[in-house]
Scaffold this motif. Sequence first.
Motif, PDB file in Angstrom:
ATOM      1  N   THR A 250      38.229  31.122  33.009  1.00  0.00           N
ATOM      2  CA  THR A 250      38.378  31.956  34.188  1.00  0.00           C
ATOM      3  C   THR A 250      38.787  31.038  35.316  1.00  0.00           C
ATOM      4  N   THR A 297      36.677  41.623  29.416  1.00  0.00           N
ATOM      5  CA  THR A 297      36.478  43.059  29.189  1.00  0.00           C
ATOM      6  C   THR A 297      36.849  43.419  27.751  1.00  0.00           C
ATOM      7  N   GLY A 373      37.021  45.670  37.320  1.00  0.00           N
ATOM      8  CA  GLY A 373      37.940  44.595  37.677  1.00  0.00           C
ATOM      9  C   GLY A 373      38.041  44.315  39.157  1.00  0.00           C
ATOM     10  N   TRP A 399      30.473  46.993  37.572  1.00  0.00           N
ATOM     11  CA  TRP A 399      30.660  45.664  38.156  1.00  0.00           C
ATOM     12  C   TRP A 399      30.108  44.583  37.226  1.00  0.00           C
ATOM     13  N   TRP A 400      30.930  43.597  36.954  1.00  0.00           N
ATOM     14  CA  TRP A 400      30.478  42.430  36.177  1.00  0.00           C
ATOM     15  C   TRP A 400      31.556  41.372  36.217  1.00  0.00           C
ATOM     16  N   THR A 402      33.389  37.587  34.087  1.00  0.00           N
ATOM     17  CA  THR A 402      33.512  36.762  32.882  1.00  0.00           C
ATOM     18  C   THR A 402      32.187  36.017  32.645  1.00  0.00           C
ATOM     19  N   GLU A 403      31.619  35.529  33.729  1.00  0.00           N
ATOM     20  CA  GLU A 403      30.402  34.721  33.644  1.00  0.00           C
ATOM     21  C   GLU A 403      29.186  35.536  33.207  1.00  0.00           C
TER      22      GLU A 403
HETATM   23  C1  7RM Z   1      34.985  42.183  34.304  1.00  0.00           C
HETATM   24  C2  7RM Z   1      35.841  41.327  35.199  1.00  0.00           C
HETATM   25  C3  7RM Z   1      35.141  39.319  38.162  1.00  0.00           C
HETATM   26  C4  7RM Z   1      35.324  39.764  39.601  1.00  0.00           C
HETATM   27  C5  7RM Z   1      34.013  40.068  40.280  1.00  0.00           C
HETATM   28  C6  7RM Z   1      34.445  41.057  41.354  1.00  0.00           C
HETATM   29  C7  7RM Z   1      35.535  41.848  40.690  1.00  0.00           C
HETATM   30  C8  7RM Z   1      34.866  43.375  38.779  1.00  0.00           C
HETATM   31  C9  7RM Z   1      34.263  45.174  39.856  1.00  0.00           C
HETATM   32  C10 7RM Z   1      34.638  44.188  40.797  1.00  0.00           C
HETATM   33  C11 7RM Z   1      34.142  45.646  42.535  1.00  0.00           C
HETATM   34  C12 7RM Z   1      33.821  46.449  40.348  1.00  0.00           C
HETATM   35  N1  7RM Z   1      35.622  39.993  35.102  1.00  0.00           N
HETATM   36  N2  7RM Z   1      35.012  43.100  40.098  1.00  0.00           N
HETATM   37  N3  7RM Z   1      34.421  44.636  38.621  1.00  0.00           N
HETATM   38  N4  7RM Z   1      34.571  44.426  42.123  1.00  0.00           N
HETATM   39  N5  7RM Z   1      33.780  46.623  41.681  1.00  0.00           N
HETATM   40  N6  7RM Z   1      33.469  47.455  39.520  1.00  0.00           N
HETATM   41  O1  7RM Z   1      36.639  41.839  35.945  1.00  0.00           O
HETATM   42  O2  7RM Z   1      35.771  37.598  35.759  1.00  0.00           O
HETATM   43  O3  7RM Z   1      37.825  38.892  35.595  1.00  0.00           O
HETATM   44  O4  7RM Z   1      36.390  39.233  37.477  1.00  0.00           O
HETATM   45  O5  7RM Z   1      36.051  41.010  39.651  1.00  0.00           O
HETATM   46  O6  7RM Z   1      34.983  40.370  42.455  1.00  0.00           O
HETATM   47  O7  7RM Z   1      33.441  38.888  40.796  1.00  0.00           O
HETATM   48  S1  7RM Z   1      36.428  38.873  35.955  1.00  0.00           S
END
Ligand code: 7RM
Length: 635
Positions: A250, A297, A373, A399-400, A402-403
Motif C-alpha cells: 500500500t 478488498t 474506498g 470503512w476499512w 489494507t492495514e
Molecule cells: C478498503 C480500502 C484505505 C483508506 C482509508 C480511508 C478510505 C475506505 C472508506 C474510506 C470513507 C469509507 N483500503 N476509505 N473506505 N473513507 N468511507 N467507507 O479502501 O487501504 O485502499 O484505503 O480509504 O481514507 O484510510 S485502502
Amino acid sequence: MSNYHIKNLEEYFQVYRKSVRDPETFWEEIAEENFLWRKPWDRVLEHDLTQPAVRWFQGAQLNITENCIDRHLYARGSKTALLFEPNDPSEEPQHITYKQLHERVCKFANVLKEQGVKKGDRVCIYLPMIPELAIALLACARIGAIHSVVFAGFSSTALATRINDCDCSIVVTSDGGYRGAKTIDLKGIVDEALEHCKGVTTVLVVKRIHSEINMHKGRDIWLQPLLDEASSVCPAELMEAEDPLFILYTSGSTGKPKGMVHTTAGYMVYTAYTFKNVFQYREDDVYWCTADIGWITGHSYIVYGPLANGATTVLFEGVPSYPDWSRFWAVVEKHKVNQFYTAPTAIRALAKERLDFSENHDLSSLKILGTVGEPINEEAWHWYNDNIGKKQCPIVDTWWQTETGGIMISPIPYATPTIPTFATLPLPGIQPALMDEEGNTLHGNSVSGRLCIGFPWPAMARTIWGDHQRYKDTYFSTFKGYYFTGDGALRDTTGYYRITGRVDDVIIVSGHNLGTAPIEDAINEHPAVAESAIVGFPHEIKGNALYGFVILKETGEQRDPANLRKEINQIITEHIGPIAKLDKIQFTEGLPKTRSGKIMRRILRKIACGETDQLGDTSTLLNPEVVDAIIKDVL
Ligand code: 7RM
C-alpha cells in the motif's frame, strides 16, 4: 443467540458489548464454532500495542484453504464457488464449483512445488481478473507460500520495486489481459520489470489473450501444460496461526510502498465473520464485489471471506463502461446477484450517464448494496439507493483499510439504520477512539478528531515486510497504545461515525477545521455538477483558502461559468456556511485518480499552490493526461 450471525439492532448491541467486555471469549467462540482447526490454540490473544506485538490464536494449526474449500466439499461440492464473468459479454461465463476449485487449486499448488516453491517463500502474482488469479492465491496458501499480488494496472517500475522488496523468486503472470476494448501486455511489463529483478528465476505464464509474446528461455514456462500433468492430490500444509498468509503493498504519503503482512488464523476468522454479517450472506445467494483482487478488498471480500462461508462469489474481468455503461446491471440481471459491493468513484461515474442503462435491467435480485474506498457523497448515495436499490436495499458504507485486513466500521443490514455518508457503528470487536491533536481521547458524542483503534482485532496487519520500525512509527507512535488510521472522523449525537477523509485532507481556514468531504458533498448537490475535489492553498489572511476542481455534467457545460461559480458557493453557504466558500473554482474534464479510484489530492494541492514543477511521483495515476489539462487552465 449466535455471535456469528447478527440479525437485529438489539442483538448487535448485546454482541458488541460482549466483544468489548471480554474480547477473548468473544473471538474464541466464533473461532471454535465456525472453522476447521488441525490443532487448537493455547492462547486466544497476546498483545502489546506499543511494540506492536499481536498474536491471535497462538499455538493453533490450520490451513486456510481447508476452510475455504475442503470443508465445503461434502455439502457444497457441486455449488458454484467462483462465477467468472469475462470482459467480453459474448464469452460464456464459467461456473467453477467447490469440487472443481479444489482440484484446480491442488494442481496449481503441485506445480508451484515442482518449481521449487516452499513454505514461507514469496510468490509474486501479476494477473488480470481471471479465475487463475484467485486460484493462484489459494494455491500459495495451500502450500504455505506467501503471496504478494501486484495489481495488474501497475507499471513495470512499480512491479519491480514490489518484487525486490520481498525477494520473490517466482512470478505468475499471463500473456496479457482484456480491459474493455483494450488489451494489456502484461508479459511485456513483467519482462521489463525483471530486468531489474535479478532474484526471479521462474515466470509461470497463463494463456489468456493468445498474443505473441517473448518466452525467455530457462525462465518462462506456460502454465497449462504443467497443470495438465500435475496431480490433483495436494495435502494442505499445516500452518501456525501467526504464519504469514500474504503481503500486500500500500502506498503511503512518503517513501516506498509498504508491504503489509497479514497472518493466517486471525485474518481468516475476521474476514469470514465480517463477510457474513455485513453482507448477510444466505446459502443460495450470489455475491459480487467489483474490486480487483489486486487490492485488499478483493483479497478479503472476493476470495477469502466469501469462500470461508461457502459462498458463490463473482469474479468480473471487465470494466463498468464496456461494451457500454449498462454492463454492471446486465451482469446483476444475468447472474441474479444478491449482494453488490463497489466503490463511490464507480457510482459517481455511473450516475453521470443516462438512467436507462440501469432502468433497462431487472435488478430485483439485489438485497444489499455496499460501498468502500472513500467517503461516499450524499448525492451518489441517493442515486445508488434510488436507482439501483429502489429504496429497498440497505446500503453498507464500509470503512476499512489494507492495514485492517477487514471491514471495521459498517452498518449491519436490517440491524443498523443507515444515514447517507455515515459508516455508522463499529463491528463487534472493534474499539474506535477519536483523538485531538495533543493525543487526548475525545469522550462522548458530537466530537470529531483522528480515528484510532484502541484494541487489537484478529485481521490487523502484524508488520511491514522487512521494516517493523516503520510499522511502529507510522501507525503506533502518534498515539501511544493505539493504532492510528490516518483518517479523520466525527461521532455524531447518536454515536454514529462519519469518516471525513485522510487527516491530511483537513484544511484549516481562518482557524476552522474544514473536511474536504462535506464541502464536496454540498457542491455535488448542484444539478450541473458531476464530481468535485477541494484542496487548500495558502492565503494571506485566512491561512488557507479553498480551491475547487469541478467536473460538470453535460448539461452544465453549456452554462455561464460565472453564474455557476456563484451558485456553487451559494450551495456551500447553505450546507456548511460562508466560511467554506471557495476562493477559486476551476472547471475541468477530469480529476487525477489512483488506479483504485481515489482522487490524488496531493497533486491537486500542488497545482493549486502553483508548484506544478514539484508534482512528485505521478506513476501510480490512472489518468496522468488530465494533470496537464488541469495545469493548462489553472486559475
Ligand atoms: C478498503 C480500502 C484505505 C483508506 C482509508 C480511508 C478510505 C475506505 C472508506 C474510506 C470513507 C469509507 N483500503 N476509505 N473506505 N473513507 N468511507 N467507507 O479502501 O487501504 O485502499 O484505503 O480509504 O481514507 O484510510 S485502502
